[in-house]
Design an enzyme around this catalytic site. Structure first.
Site, PDB file in Angstrom:
ATOM      1  N   ASN A  48      69.358  -7.240 -18.621  1.00 10.94           N
ATOM      2  CA  ASN A  48      69.068  -6.190 -19.595  1.00 10.94           C
ATOM      3  C   ASN A  48      69.232  -4.832 -18.922  1.00 10.94           C
ATOM      4  O   ASN A  48      68.898  -4.646 -17.752  1.00 10.94           O
ATOM      5  CB  ASN A  48      67.692  -6.356 -20.243  1.00 10.94           C
ATOM      6  CG  ASN A  48      66.543  -6.499 -19.269  1.00 10.94           C
ATOM      7  OD1 ASN A  48      66.690  -7.075 -18.197  1.00 10.94           O
ATOM      8  ND2 ASN A  48      65.386  -5.977 -19.633  1.00 10.94           N
ATOM      9  N   GLU A  50      68.260  -1.014 -19.715  1.00  7.11           N
ATOM     10  CA  GLU A  50      67.538  -0.065 -20.565  1.00  7.11           C
ATOM     11  C   GLU A  50      68.104   1.340 -20.369  1.00  7.11           C
ATOM     12  O   GLU A  50      68.868   1.599 -19.434  1.00  7.11           O
ATOM     13  CB  GLU A  50      66.038  -0.106 -20.241  1.00  7.11           C
ATOM     14  CG  GLU A  50      65.434  -1.448 -20.590  1.00  7.11           C
ATOM     15  CD  GLU A  50      63.941  -1.540 -20.349  1.00  7.11           C
ATOM     16  OE1 GLU A  50      63.346  -2.524 -20.802  1.00  7.11           O
ATOM     17  OE2 GLU A  50      63.368  -0.633 -19.708  1.00  7.11           O
ATOM     18  N   CYS A  59      70.578  -5.966 -24.188  1.00  6.20           N
ATOM     19  CA  CYS A  59      69.930  -7.181 -23.698  1.00  6.20           C
ATOM     20  C   CYS A  59      70.830  -7.902 -22.685  1.00  6.20           C
ATOM     21  O   CYS A  59      72.052  -7.746 -22.687  1.00  6.20           O
ATOM     22  CB  CYS A  59      69.645  -8.137 -24.841  1.00  6.20           C
ATOM     23  SG  CYS A  59      68.545  -7.484 -26.105  1.00  6.20           S
ATOM     24  N   GLU A  61      71.650 -11.018 -22.584  1.00  9.38           N
ATOM     25  CA  GLU A  61      72.588 -11.954 -23.210  1.00  9.38           C
ATOM     26  C   GLU A  61      73.879 -11.238 -23.601  1.00  9.38           C
ATOM     27  O   GLU A  61      74.977 -11.772 -23.474  1.00  9.38           O
ATOM     28  CB  GLU A  61      71.972 -12.590 -24.468  1.00  9.38           C
ATOM     29  CG  GLU A  61      70.726 -13.399 -24.208  1.00  9.38           C
ATOM     30  CD  GLU A  61      69.450 -12.570 -24.342  1.00  9.38           C
ATOM     31  OE1 GLU A  61      69.418 -11.405 -23.876  1.00  9.38           O
ATOM     32  OE2 GLU A  61      68.482 -13.101 -24.902  1.00  9.38           O
ATOM     33  N   CYS A  90      66.700 -12.317 -28.825  1.00  9.12           N
ATOM     34  CA  CYS A  90      66.401 -11.549 -30.030  1.00  9.12           C
ATOM     35  C   CYS A  90      67.448 -11.857 -31.096  1.00  9.12           C
ATOM     36  O   CYS A  90      68.481 -12.475 -30.824  1.00  9.12           O
ATOM     37  CB  CYS A  90      66.347 -10.054 -29.711  1.00  9.12           C
ATOM     38  SG  CYS A  90      67.972  -9.289 -29.492  1.00  9.12           S
TER      39      CYS A  90
HETATM   40 ZN   LIG Z   1      68.706  -9.434 -27.393  1.00  5.30          ZN
END
Ligand SMILES: [Zn+2]
Length: 134
Positions: A48, A50, A59, A61, A90
């Site tokens: 991830n 940010e 994210c 993934e 998510c």
């Molecule tokens: Zn996600």
């Protein structure tokens, strides 16, 4: 779809756990590692990322999927996601992964123990996912 071997899945899980340390998560401190296995047996990792502009956060993934697609991956066979407590992807990531792996195996990994807590096909996480023209 190619069936992943136990050795491949073990490598996938270890990669997802190990790559977590590269996550850029200064705001949430929620470090996530992901690893995708494609139908050629290649593994692509992501973390991830940010951003000070929170909405731009990506994210793990999706960074892994981007790396895979950049390298020419055409089909996702499995994805391992490592977080504390083995959180599920998510909704956005479920849809993102669905594009190249609607039935890929999703392995939820507890990053503290390194153990797989749950394995299920992506279409169980995202029934009736959206794909254009397929
Ligand atoms: Zn996600």
């Amino acid at each position: 779809m190619a069936e992943p071997t136990p050795v491949q899945l073990d490598e996938l899980v270890k990669t997802a756990v190990a790559i977590r340390e590269r996550a850029y998560a200064p705001f949430s401190h929620f470090y996530v590692g992901a690893a995708i296995l494609d139908d050629q047996g290649r593994v692509f990792a992501g973390v991830n990322v940010e951003n000070s502009s929170y909405g731009l956060t990506i994210c793990a993934e999706r960074t892994a999927a981007g790396a895979a697609i950049t390298a020419g991956a055409k089909e996702f066979v499995a994805v391992a996601v490592a977080t504390p407590g083995a959180a599920a992807p998510c909704g956005a990531c479920r849809q993102f992964l669905y594009e190249l792996g609607p039935q890929c195996a999703v392995l939820l990994v507890d990053s503290d123990s390194g153990k797989v807590v749950r394995t299920a096909p992506l279409d169980e996480f995202l029934p009736n996912g959206f794909r254009l023209g397929r």
